[in-house]
Design an enzyme around this catalytic site. Structure first.
Site, PDB file in Angstrom:
ATOM      1  N   GLU A   1       9.484  -3.871  10.360  1.00  0.00           N
ATOM      2  CA  GLU A   1       9.848  -2.553   9.812  1.00  0.00           C
ATOM      3  C   GLU A   1      10.369  -1.632  10.919  1.00  0.00           C
ATOM      4  OE1 GLU A   1       7.029  -0.826   7.127  1.00  0.00           O
ATOM      5  OE2 GLU A   1       8.115   1.085   7.028  1.00  0.00           O
TER       6      GLU A   1
ATOM      7  N   LYS B   1      -1.190  -9.294   3.260  1.00  0.00           N
ATOM      8  CA  LYS B   1      -0.440  -8.819   4.436  1.00  0.00           C
ATOM      9  C   LYS B   1      -1.327  -7.907   5.276  1.00  0.00           C
ATOM     10  CE  LYS B   1       3.225  -5.870   4.010  1.00  0.00           C
ATOM     11  NZ  LYS B   1       2.770  -4.648   4.713  1.00  0.00           N
TER      12      LYS B   1
ATOM     13  N   GLU C   1      -1.293  -5.548   9.089  1.00  0.00           N
ATOM     14  CA  GLU C   1      -0.394  -4.909  10.040  1.00  0.00           C
ATOM     15  C   GLU C   1      -0.899  -5.072  11.477  1.00  0.00           C
ATOM     16  OE1 GLU C   1       0.286  -0.815   8.993  1.00  0.00           O
ATOM     17  OE2 GLU C   1       1.030  -1.321   6.993  1.00  0.00           O
TER      18      GLU C   1
ATOM     19  N   ASP D   1       0.833  -1.203   0.000  1.00  0.00           N
ATOM     20  CA  ASP D   1       0.000   0.000   0.000  1.00  0.00           C
ATOM     21  C   ASP D   1       0.870   1.257   0.000  1.00  0.00           C
ATOM     22  OD1 ASP D   1       0.815  -0.224   2.611  1.00  0.00           O
ATOM     23  OD2 ASP D   1      -1.195  -0.165   3.494  1.00  0.00           O
ATOM     24  N   SER D   2       2.204   1.069  -0.004  1.00  0.00           N
ATOM     25  CA  SER D   2       3.121   2.191  -0.248  1.00  0.00           C
ATOM     26  C   SER D   2       2.842   2.821  -1.609  1.00  0.00           C
ATOM     27  CB  SER D   2       4.583   1.725  -0.168  1.00  0.00           C
ATOM     28  OG  SER D   2       4.778   0.559  -0.954  1.00  0.00           O
TER      29      SER D   2
ATOM     30  N   ASP E   1      -1.005  -6.096   0.004  1.00  0.00           N
ATOM     31  CA  ASP E   1      -1.388  -5.481   1.273  1.00  0.00           C
ATOM     32  C   ASP E   1      -2.894  -5.349   1.363  1.00  0.00           C
ATOM     33  OD1 ASP E   1       0.683  -4.878   3.029  1.00  0.00           O
ATOM     34  OD2 ASP E   1       1.320  -3.138   1.859  1.00  0.00           O
TER      35      ASP E   1
HETATM   36  O1  KIV Z   1       3.555  -1.073   1.618  1.00  0.00           O
HETATM   37  C1  KIV Z   1       4.716  -1.473   1.585  1.00  0.00           C
HETATM   38  O2  KIV Z   1       5.473  -1.226   0.641  1.00  0.00           O
HETATM   39  C2  KIV Z   1       5.191  -2.251   2.718  1.00  0.00           C
HETATM   40  C3  KIV Z   1       6.662  -2.507   2.789  1.00  0.00           C
HETATM   41  C4  KIV Z   1       7.344  -1.269   3.187  1.00  0.00           C
HETATM   42  C5  KIV Z   1       6.992  -3.656   3.661  1.00  0.00           C
HETATM   43  O3  KIV Z   1       4.443  -2.615   3.564  1.00  0.00           O
END
Ligand code: KIV
Length: 263
Positions: A181, A111, A113, A43-44, A82
């Protein structure tokens, strides 16, 4: 097709796991051709693709669209997507529904969090549904407003012990991979040896079972902000600027297109 088992075997045999983010078809193809073990549709993308100042604005529709694009670019690489902010917090039913949407978009796993009691229930429920779950501890970007910025986590003894406990809890709940992280190197090493599943570090030192970076950071394509843990392997923003400047000059001077580009 590589599987989570291949990554777990790497931990068992002491081979490092390599991972990068990707958000589009072309980048996914390049990463696979280079031999990356795992692609995260992170989600980056909220920051490096859409220009938001955090990940909290990313929607399920964004994640589905980019997961589909990445999945079309790979043949054998494991793809994890994510679950965006808010997509797994309202109810277990909604979490399962949204995870299934990402799997049906082409992800091999999702993924999430954190390790609150509710997130542990989410991990358990998704695992029961047959979904590969990756956990993410330490600095958890979806919590940035609560945490108050991008801060290293687990610095003092109590916080460090809490993170070791959380790592064990997410594995107990069913997580098969753990992203760590922005935590101290020594703590990441302790967690890595305390749990049976691979750890993938980002700003967590060299002792994790693998490493991940945001691909735009590694390539020097996203230059608004570069975290200290990033190593730049290219300077594509500068290269792109040069290329575009050359194009502008050629067009203005009538050098492009030349006869071989015409019909
Ligand atoms: O969203 C993302 O790119 C991430 C990584 C930084 C692990 O969660």
């Amino acid at each position: 097709m590589s599987t989570i088992k291949d990554l777990q075997d790497k931990k068992a045999t002491g081979q490092k796991i390599t991972s990068l983010t990707a958000y589009d078809f072309t980048t996914a193809q390049v990463l696979e051709a280079a031999g990356i073990d795992l692609i995260l549709v992170g989600d980056s993308l909220g920051m490096v693709v859409y220009g938001y100042d955090s990940t909290v604005y990313v929607t399920m529709e964004d994640m589905i669209r980019h997961t589909q694009a990445v999945a079309r670019g790979v043949v054998k690489t494991l793809v994890v997507a994510d679950m965006p902010f808010g997509s797994y917090h309202a109810s277990l039913e909604e979490a399962v529904h949204n995870a299934v949407r990402l799997i049906q978009a082409g992800a091999n796993g999702v993924k999430v969090e954190g390790a609150t009691p509710f997130v542990l229930d989410v991990i358990r429920r998704l695992t029961e549904a047959g979904i590969l779950v990756v956990a993410h501890l330490g600095f958890t970007p979806q919590q940035v407003n609560r945490i108050g910025g991008n801060r290293v986590q687990g610095r003092d003894e109590v916080a460090a012990e809490g993170l070791v406990r959380d790592a064990k809890a997410v594995v107990q709940a069913g997580a098969q991979l753990l992203v760590l992280e922005m935590i101290p190197t020594e703590l990441a090493a302790t967690i890595t040896t305390s749990i049976s599943v691979p750890t993938i570090g980002i700003g967590a030192g060299p002792d994790c079972d693998g490493q991940i970076l945001v691909v735009h950071d590694l390539l020097g394509l996203f230059t608004s902000f570069t975290p200290r843990f990033v190593k730049r392997y290219a300077n594509l923003a500068a290269d792109m600027t040069l290329a575009v400047e050359s194009y502008i000059r050629d067009v203005k001077e009538g050098i492009f297109p030349s006869p071989e580009h015409g019909f």
